[in-house]
Design a protein around this motif. Structure first.
Motif, PDB file in Angstrom:
ATOM      1  N   TYR A 187       0.848  -1.188   0.000  1.00 11.81           N
ATOM      2  CA  TYR A 187       0.000   0.000   0.000  1.00 11.81           C
ATOM      3  C   TYR A 187       0.886   1.241   0.000  1.00 11.81           C
ATOM      4  O   TYR A 187       1.755   1.399   0.868  1.00 11.81           O
ATOM      5  CB  TYR A 187      -0.891   0.031   1.235  1.00 11.81           C
ATOM      6  CG  TYR A 187      -1.849  -1.127   1.341  1.00 11.81           C
ATOM      7  CD1 TYR A 187      -2.915  -1.269   0.456  1.00 11.81           C
ATOM      8  CD2 TYR A 187      -1.702  -2.080   2.349  1.00 11.81           C
ATOM      9  CE1 TYR A 187      -3.800  -2.319   0.567  1.00 11.81           C
ATOM     10  CE2 TYR A 187      -2.596  -3.132   2.473  1.00 11.81           C
ATOM     11  CZ  TYR A 187      -3.637  -3.245   1.574  1.00 11.81           C
ATOM     12  OH  TYR A 187      -4.513  -4.299   1.701  1.00 11.81           O
ATOM     13  N   GLU A 190       0.241   6.936  -3.340  1.00 10.96           N
ATOM     14  CA  GLU A 190       0.478   7.497  -4.665  1.00 10.96           C
ATOM     15  C   GLU A 190      -0.777   7.363  -5.512  1.00 10.96           C
ATOM     16  O   GLU A 190      -1.620   6.493  -5.270  1.00 10.96           O
ATOM     17  CB  GLU A 190       1.639   6.775  -5.362  1.00 10.96           C
ATOM     18  CG  GLU A 190       2.986   6.963  -4.692  1.00 10.96           C
ATOM     19  CD  GLU A 190       4.110   6.290  -5.460  1.00 10.96           C
ATOM     20  OE1 GLU A 190       3.816   5.634  -6.481  1.00 10.96           O
ATOM     21  OE2 GLU A 190       5.268   6.417  -5.041  1.00 10.96           O
ATOM     22  N   LYS A 191      -0.888   8.199  -6.543  1.00 17.03           N
ATOM     23  CA  LYS A 191      -2.071   8.183  -7.406  1.00 17.03           C
ATOM     24  C   LYS A 191      -2.016   7.091  -8.460  1.00 17.03           C
ATOM     25  O   LYS A 191      -3.033   6.619  -8.940  1.00 17.03           O
ATOM     26  CB  LYS A 191      -2.252   9.542  -8.092  1.00 17.03           C
ATOM     27  CG  LYS A 191      -2.628  10.668  -7.135  1.00 17.03           C
ATOM     28  CD  LYS A 191      -2.867  11.968  -7.892  1.00 17.03           C
ATOM     29  CE  LYS A 191      -3.289  13.080  -6.949  1.00 17.03           C
ATOM     30  NZ  LYS A 191      -3.536  14.355  -7.666  1.00 17.03           N
ATOM     31  N   ASP A 192      -0.816   6.713  -8.880  1.00 14.40           N
ATOM     32  CA  ASP A 192      -0.700   5.698  -9.925  1.00 14.40           C
ATOM     33  C   ASP A 192       0.583   4.909  -9.722  1.00 14.40           C
ATOM     34  O   ASP A 192       1.340   5.167  -8.795  1.00 14.40           O
ATOM     35  CB  ASP A 192      -0.743   6.324 -11.323  1.00 14.40           C
ATOM     36  CG  ASP A 192       0.354   7.358 -11.519  1.00 14.40           C
ATOM     37  OD1 ASP A 192       1.534   6.996 -11.342  1.00 14.40           O
ATOM     38  OD2 ASP A 192       0.033   8.514 -11.846  1.00 14.40           O
ATOM     39  N   GLY A 193       0.796   3.933 -10.598  1.00 13.59           N
ATOM     40  CA  GLY A 193       1.916   3.031 -10.416  1.00 13.59           C
ATOM     41  C   GLY A 193       3.101   3.277 -11.316  1.00 13.59           C
ATOM     42  O   GLY A 193       3.929   2.383 -11.503  1.00 13.59           O
ATOM     43  N   GLY A 207      -0.545  -2.923 -10.522  1.00 12.76           N
ATOM     44  CA  GLY A 207      -0.962  -1.804  -9.697  1.00 12.76           C
ATOM     45  C   GLY A 207      -2.393  -1.393  -9.939  1.00 12.76           C
ATOM     46  O   GLY A 207      -2.937  -1.591 -11.025  1.00 12.76           O
ATOM     47  N   GLY A 208      -3.007  -0.808  -8.930  1.00 15.42           N
ATOM     48  CA  GLY A 208      -4.373  -0.322  -9.057  1.00 15.42           C
ATOM     49  C   GLY A 208      -4.707   0.655  -7.948  1.00 15.42           C
ATOM     50  O   GLY A 208      -3.974   0.799  -6.968  1.00 15.42           O
ATOM     51  N   ASN A 209      -5.837   1.323  -8.091  1.00 20.73           N
ATOM     52  CA  ASN A 209      -6.315   2.279  -7.106  1.00 20.73           C
ATOM     53  C   ASN A 209      -7.033   1.540  -5.980  1.00 20.73           C
ATOM     54  O   ASN A 209      -7.797   0.617  -6.236  1.00 20.73           O
ATOM     55  CB  ASN A 209      -7.257   3.281  -7.779  1.00 20.73           C
ATOM     56  CG  ASN A 209      -7.790   4.314  -6.804  1.00 20.73           C
ATOM     57  OD1 ASN A 209      -8.868   4.141  -6.240  1.00 20.73           O
ATOM     58  ND2 ASN A 209      -7.043   5.380  -6.603  1.00 20.73           N
ATOM     59  N   TYR A 210      -6.781   1.932  -4.739  1.00 16.70           N
ATOM     60  CA  TYR A 210      -7.430   1.263  -3.608  1.00 16.70           C
ATOM     61  C   TYR A 210      -8.921   1.536  -3.545  1.00 16.70           C
ATOM     62  O   TYR A 210      -9.714   0.656  -3.216  1.00 16.70           O
ATOM     63  CB  TYR A 210      -6.776   1.713  -2.299  1.00 16.70           C
ATOM     64  CG  TYR A 210      -7.558   1.271  -1.085  1.00 16.70           C
ATOM     65  CD1 TYR A 210      -7.522  -0.050  -0.664  1.00 16.70           C
ATOM     66  CD2 TYR A 210      -8.347   2.166  -0.367  1.00 16.70           C
ATOM     67  CE1 TYR A 210      -8.260  -0.471   0.438  1.00 16.70           C
ATOM     68  CE2 TYR A 210      -9.080   1.766   0.735  1.00 16.70           C
ATOM     69  CZ  TYR A 210      -9.037   0.441   1.131  1.00 16.70           C
ATOM     70  OH  TYR A 210      -9.783   0.030   2.214  1.00 16.70           O
ATOM     71  N   PRO A 226      -4.759   9.745  -1.786  1.00 12.49           N
ATOM     72  CA  PRO A 226      -4.323   8.776  -2.792  1.00 12.49           C
ATOM     73  C   PRO A 226      -3.706   7.547  -2.140  1.00 12.49           C
ATOM     74  O   PRO A 226      -2.790   7.663  -1.326  1.00 12.49           O
ATOM     75  CB  PRO A 226      -3.286   9.553  -3.615  1.00 12.49           C
ATOM     76  CG  PRO A 226      -2.798  10.622  -2.688  1.00 12.49           C
ATOM     77  CD  PRO A 226      -3.964  10.986  -1.831  1.00 12.49           C
ATOM     78  N   SER A 228      -2.469   3.747  -3.603  1.00 16.33           N
ATOM     79  CA  SER A 228      -2.318   2.746  -4.655  1.00 16.33           C
ATOM     80  C   SER A 228      -1.972   1.410  -4.016  1.00 16.33           C
ATOM     81  O   SER A 228      -1.372   1.355  -2.937  1.00 16.33           O
ATOM     82  CB  SER A 228      -1.215   3.149  -5.639  1.00 16.33           C
ATOM     83  OG  SER A 228      -1.616   4.252  -6.427  1.00 16.33           O
TER      84      SER A 228
END
Length: 248
Positions: A187, A190-193, A207-210, A226, A228
């Motif tokens: 975890y 961050e906004k993206d991977g 990677g993905g958004n929580y 944010p 990720s």
């Protein structure tokens, strides 16, 4: 025992149902999407069986001293008080992203174990979301309550080094594929991977958004801190047995 090495899976075959389960699942869009919650009894487990499944998320050297949560009609409660700061539990589908097509499937049993850096934030989010869902609150009410808890620091900001072990041989993460995949989740605020190289050809990192699984929730996600989630599969389950090369 050999150290488990990362195992590469095509990013297009996997998507996040965070939570993570916060759980990661392979979703092809062919599963039947349930539109409402089943009776609560459908999600409950025998207490001993749930403790054992929760502990199977991480290697015994970690799980034996971890706190263990079990699900009740009102939410998660502590069944075993641990000493090492880890918290193990069995996530249900409705404990994660509200737009996950499998969120109401009673078969979802996502064994997970959050480390001491993850538990104050990620386990707390799971417990809050789960309790409110079982109380019949709407998704909007749940998200408003989460925003308040994060803003007031009732739930603290995500700490560095937050990891979740999901290495159980007996977990059921999705109706898709082989229903399971041994992995670690990281975890990160961050906004993206992009800085992790996630989802790139040949990369073992997914990677993905929580907060949301599917596209179209950018505005809602922007109103939240944010977070990720980065996944790396392992070649062994928590008991040391090898993962099938065809498992996902």
């Amino acid at each position: 025992m050999q150290t488990a090495q990362p195992k590469t899976f095509p990013a297009r075959t996997l998507s996040f149902a965070a939570c993570l389960l916060i759980a990661t699942a392979s979703f092809t869009g062919q599963a039947q999407e349930a539109t409402h919650m089943a009776p609560v009894d459908a999600y409950l487990m025998d207490r001993t069986a749930e403790i054992n499944l929760a502990r199977s998320a991480a290697p015994p050297s970690i799980a034996k001293d971890a706190t263990v949560l079990v699900l009740t009609r009102k939410g998660y409660e502590t069944a075993v008080k641990g000493t090492n700061g880890f918290v193990c539990y069995v996530g249900r589908g409705f404990g994660g992203a509200p737009d996950w097509p499998e969120r109401w499937d009673p078969k979802i049993k996502a064994a997970a174990c959050d480390n001491p850096s993850a538990a104050p934030t990620m386990t707390a989010l799971l417990k809050l979301r789960t309790a409110m869902t079982l109380a019949g609150k709407t998704d909007a009410e749940v998200m408003d309550r989460i925003k308040t808890a994060l803003r007031t620091r009732e739930i603290p900001p995500l700490a560095a080094g937050a990891i979740c072990y999901m290495m159980s041989k007996n977990a059921y993460l999705s109706a898709q594929g082989d229903h399971n995949m041994a992995h670690l989740m990281f975890y990160v605020p961050e906004k993206d991977g992009t800085t992790w190289g996630a989802n790139l050809p040949g990369s073992p990192v997914i990677g993905g958004n929580y907060w949301y699984l599917m596209p179209g929730h950018e505005a809602e996600a922007a109103a939240l801190p944010p977070i990720s989630v980065f996944l790396v599969a392992t070649s062994t389950f928590s008991d040391g047995s090898p993962v099938s090369p065809h498992a996902m």
